[in-house]
Design a protein around this motif. Sequence first.
Motif, PDB file in Angstrom:
ATOM      1  N   PRO A   1      -3.889   7.475  -6.044  1.00 54.96           N
ATOM      2  CA  PRO A   1      -5.267   7.107  -6.395  1.00 54.96           C
ATOM      3  C   PRO A   1      -5.583   5.672  -6.009  1.00 54.96           C
ATOM      4  O   PRO A   1      -4.691   4.882  -5.668  1.00 54.96           O
ATOM      5  N   ASP A   2      -6.838   5.322  -6.078  1.00 53.41           N
ATOM      6  CA  ASP A   2      -7.270   3.957  -5.789  1.00 53.41           C
ATOM      7  C   ASP A   2      -6.630   2.975  -6.771  1.00 53.41           C
ATOM      8  O   ASP A   2      -6.375   3.305  -7.933  1.00 53.41           O
ATOM      9  N   ARG A   3      -6.367   1.769  -6.261  1.00 51.96           N
ATOM     10  CA  ARG A   3      -5.938   0.637  -7.103  1.00 51.96           C
ATOM     11  C   ARG A   3      -4.697   0.963  -7.940  1.00 51.96           C
ATOM     12  O   ARG A   3      -4.647   0.724  -9.139  1.00 51.96           O
ATOM     13  N   GLN A   4      -3.680   1.472  -7.263  1.00 44.86           N
ATOM     14  CA  GLN A   4      -2.451   1.880  -7.940  1.00 44.86           C
ATOM     15  C   GLN A   4      -1.358   0.814  -7.898  1.00 44.86           C
ATOM     16  O   GLN A   4      -0.550   0.706  -8.822  1.00 44.86           O
ATOM     17  N   PHE A   5      -1.308   0.006  -6.820  1.00 45.88           N
ATOM     18  CA  PHE A   5      -0.151  -0.850  -6.571  1.00 45.88           C
ATOM     19  C   PHE A   5      -0.525  -2.340  -6.550  1.00 45.88           C
ATOM     20  O   PHE A   5      -1.627  -2.713  -6.173  1.00 45.88           O
ATOM     21  N   ASP A   6       0.474  -3.162  -6.945  1.00 49.92           N
ATOM     22  CA  ASP A   6       0.313  -4.613  -6.883  1.00 49.92           C
ATOM     23  C   ASP A   6       0.596  -5.149  -5.482  1.00 49.92           C
ATOM     24  O   ASP A   6       0.071  -6.194  -5.101  1.00 49.92           O
ATOM     25  N   ALA A   7       1.442  -4.455  -4.746  1.00 46.14           N
ATOM     26  CA  ALA A   7       1.788  -4.900  -3.390  1.00 46.14           C
ATOM     27  C   ALA A   7       2.072  -3.678  -2.525  1.00 46.14           C
ATOM     28  O   ALA A   7       2.532  -2.643  -3.013  1.00 46.14           O
ATOM     29  N   TYR A   8       1.791  -3.832  -1.235  1.00 43.29           N
ATOM     30  CA  TYR A   8       2.052  -2.803  -0.227  1.00 43.29           C
ATOM     31  C   TYR A   8       2.842  -3.488   0.874  1.00 43.29           C
ATOM     32  O   TYR A   8       2.401  -4.501   1.417  1.00 43.29           O
ATOM     33  N   THR A   9       4.002  -2.952   1.186  1.00 47.30           N
ATOM     34  CA  THR A   9       4.823  -3.517   2.253  1.00 47.30           C
ATOM     35  C   THR A   9       5.094  -2.457   3.315  1.00 47.30           C
ATOM     36  O   THR A   9       5.201  -1.272   3.010  1.00 47.30           O
ATOM     37  N   ILE A  10       5.224  -2.917   4.543  1.00 42.41           N
ATOM     38  CA  ILE A  10       5.614  -2.032   5.635  1.00 42.41           C
ATOM     39  C   ILE A  10       6.376  -2.867   6.659  1.00 42.41           C
ATOM     40  O   ILE A  10       5.872  -3.888   7.137  1.00 42.41           O
ATOM     41  N   ALA A  11       7.604  -2.491   6.935  1.00 44.84           N
ATOM     42  CA  ALA A  11       8.462  -3.270   7.832  1.00 44.84           C
ATOM     43  C   ALA A  11       8.869  -2.418   9.027  1.00 44.84           C
ATOM     44  O   ALA A  11       9.488  -1.359   8.864  1.00 44.84           O
ATOM     45  N   PHE A  12       8.510  -2.875  10.210  1.00 39.48           N
ATOM     46  CA  PHE A  12       8.860  -2.201  11.472  1.00 39.48           C
ATOM     47  C   PHE A  12       8.393  -0.744  11.465  1.00 39.48           C
ATOM     48  O   PHE A  12       9.099   0.141  11.957  1.00 39.48           O
TER      49      PHE A  12
ATOM     50  N   ILE B   1      -3.689   3.336  13.324  1.00 35.46           N
ATOM     51  CA  ILE B   1      -3.362   2.115  12.578  1.00 35.46           C
ATOM     52  C   ILE B   1      -4.529   1.641  11.716  1.00 35.46           C
ATOM     53  O   ILE B   1      -4.325   1.302  10.540  1.00 35.46           O
ATOM     54  N   PRO B   2      -5.766   1.561  12.222  1.00 32.76           N
ATOM     55  CA  PRO B   2      -6.871   1.129  11.352  1.00 32.76           C
ATOM     56  C   PRO B   2      -7.017   1.988  10.102  1.00 32.76           C
ATOM     57  O   PRO B   2      -7.288   1.478   9.009  1.00 32.76           O
ATOM     58  N   ARG B   3      -6.830   3.281  10.244  1.00 29.49           N
ATOM     59  CA  ARG B   3      -6.929   4.162   9.083  1.00 29.49           C
ATOM     60  C   ARG B   3      -5.820   3.876   8.087  1.00 29.49           C
ATOM     61  O   ARG B   3      -6.054   3.848   6.866  1.00 29.49           O
ATOM     62  N   ALA B   4      -4.605   3.627   8.567  1.00 27.82           N
ATOM     63  CA  ALA B   4      -3.495   3.295   7.674  1.00 27.82           C
ATOM     64  C   ALA B   4      -3.757   1.983   6.941  1.00 27.82           C
ATOM     65  O   ALA B   4      -3.437   1.853   5.748  1.00 27.82           O
ATOM     66  N   LEU B   5      -4.340   1.014   7.629  1.00 25.02           N
ATOM     67  CA  LEU B   5      -4.655  -0.264   6.983  1.00 25.02           C
ATOM     68  C   LEU B   5      -5.719  -0.079   5.903  1.00 25.02           C
ATOM     69  O   LEU B   5      -5.643  -0.702   4.832  1.00 25.02           O
ATOM     70  N   ARG B   6      -6.697   0.773   6.167  1.00 26.56           N
ATOM     71  CA  ARG B   6      -7.714   1.040   5.148  1.00 26.56           C
ATOM     72  C   ARG B   6      -7.105   1.734   3.933  1.00 26.56           C
ATOM     73  O   ARG B   6      -7.492   1.464   2.783  1.00 26.56           O
ATOM     74  N   GLU B   7      -6.149   2.629   4.167  1.00 28.90           N
ATOM     75  CA  GLU B   7      -5.465   3.284   3.064  1.00 28.90           C
ATOM     76  C   GLU B   7      -4.645   2.281   2.252  1.00 28.90           C
ATOM     77  O   GLU B   7      -4.590   2.359   1.018  1.00 28.90           O
ATOM     78  N   ALA B   8      -4.007   1.340   2.938  1.00 29.03           N
ATOM     79  CA  ALA B   8      -3.263   0.295   2.230  1.00 29.03           C
ATOM     80  C   ALA B   8      -4.202  -0.488   1.325  1.00 29.03           C
ATOM     81  O   ALA B   8      -3.875  -0.775   0.149  1.00 29.03           O
ATOM     82  N   HIS B   9      -5.365  -0.825   1.844  1.00 27.55           N
ATOM     83  CA  HIS B   9      -6.348  -1.566   1.050  1.00 27.55           C
ATOM     84  C   HIS B   9      -6.815  -0.736  -0.145  1.00 27.55           C
ATOM     85  O   HIS B   9      -6.939  -1.244  -1.267  1.00 27.55           O
ATOM     86  N   ARG B  10      -7.039   0.547   0.060  1.00 26.76           N
ATOM     87  CA  ARG B  10      -7.548   1.419  -1.004  1.00 26.76           C
ATOM     88  C   ARG B  10      -6.588   1.511  -2.190  1.00 26.76           C
ATOM     89  O   ARG B  10      -7.024   1.460  -3.349  1.00 26.76           O
ATOM     90  N   VAL B  11      -5.289   1.656  -1.922  1.00 29.25           N
ATOM     91  CA  VAL B  11      -4.342   1.902  -3.021  1.00 29.25           C
ATOM     92  C   VAL B  11      -3.895   0.620  -3.714  1.00 29.25           C
ATOM     93  O   VAL B  11      -3.196   0.688  -4.724  1.00 29.25           O
ATOM     94  N   LEU B  12      -4.303  -0.531  -3.203  1.00 26.94           N
ATOM     95  CA  LEU B  12      -3.954  -1.794  -3.849  1.00 26.94           C
ATOM     96  C   LEU B  12      -4.948  -2.134  -4.963  1.00 26.94           C
ATOM     97  O   LEU B  12      -6.151  -1.890  -4.849  1.00 26.94           O
TER      98      LEU B  12
END
Length: 243
Positions: free
Chosen positions: A122-133, A141-152
């Motif tokens: 759901p929206d606003r679930q996490f304090d931090a989002y990390t992705i390495a390599f 990629i733009p869609r994944a970045l928007r999803e990262a923003h949504r769940v933070l």
Amino acid sequence: MSETVSFGYEDVAPEEKTRRVGGVFSSVASKYDVMNDAMSGGMHRLWKDQFVRRVKTQPGEAVLDMAGGTGDIAFRMAARGAEVVVADINQDMLDVGIERAMARGIDGLSWSCQNAEDLTYPDRQFDAYTIAFGIRNVTDIPRALREAHRVLKYGGRFFCLEFSTMTFPGMKEAYDFYSHKLVPKIGKAVAGDEDSYRYLIESIRRFPPMPEFEAMIRDAGFARTRVDPIMGGLVAIHSGWKI
């Protein structure tokens, strides 16, 4: 999204890239960490240590480690007391991570098969989002970045560790030779898979330069974006905040 996306130096249909990337990581999963050591001379461990220090996880924070696969980043953050969900689109990579966690006696991690472009949280679930390599292997990629923003949560932070463009004078040519000519051969010798490592090197070359990727992070809604090159841009830490 365009009709084609890059798979190494090829342009393919989006669904074809998703399928092929899945095949690459299923092929290399069992030797992934050994190959990371072989390719980087162990330097990837220092880059990941520096990355996690930048994230500054706190005890009890909820963190989504996307493309977390074999657990390298999650193990480091869990040691700091964070509550980490390790997510990856590839179950074979997650299975390796789960085995590694059990062997090390690391409890408390959650493991979930997730597509970065269409997260089930759901929206606003996490304090931090990390992705390495991992971001360069995402189809959209733009869609994944928007999803990262949504769940933070508001005030949450995004951190990405990724290969980038070497800027040290004279080093770029040497690195290009090493990566294009030698890394696939190392992949064949260590992992029995030359083609997958050829793709992984090609995917680095097709990834946007640091300023362009930072702009993509801003376009996804993040503020206070920042880029920290490591080793002259061989790798870079990208970050942004949801405000």
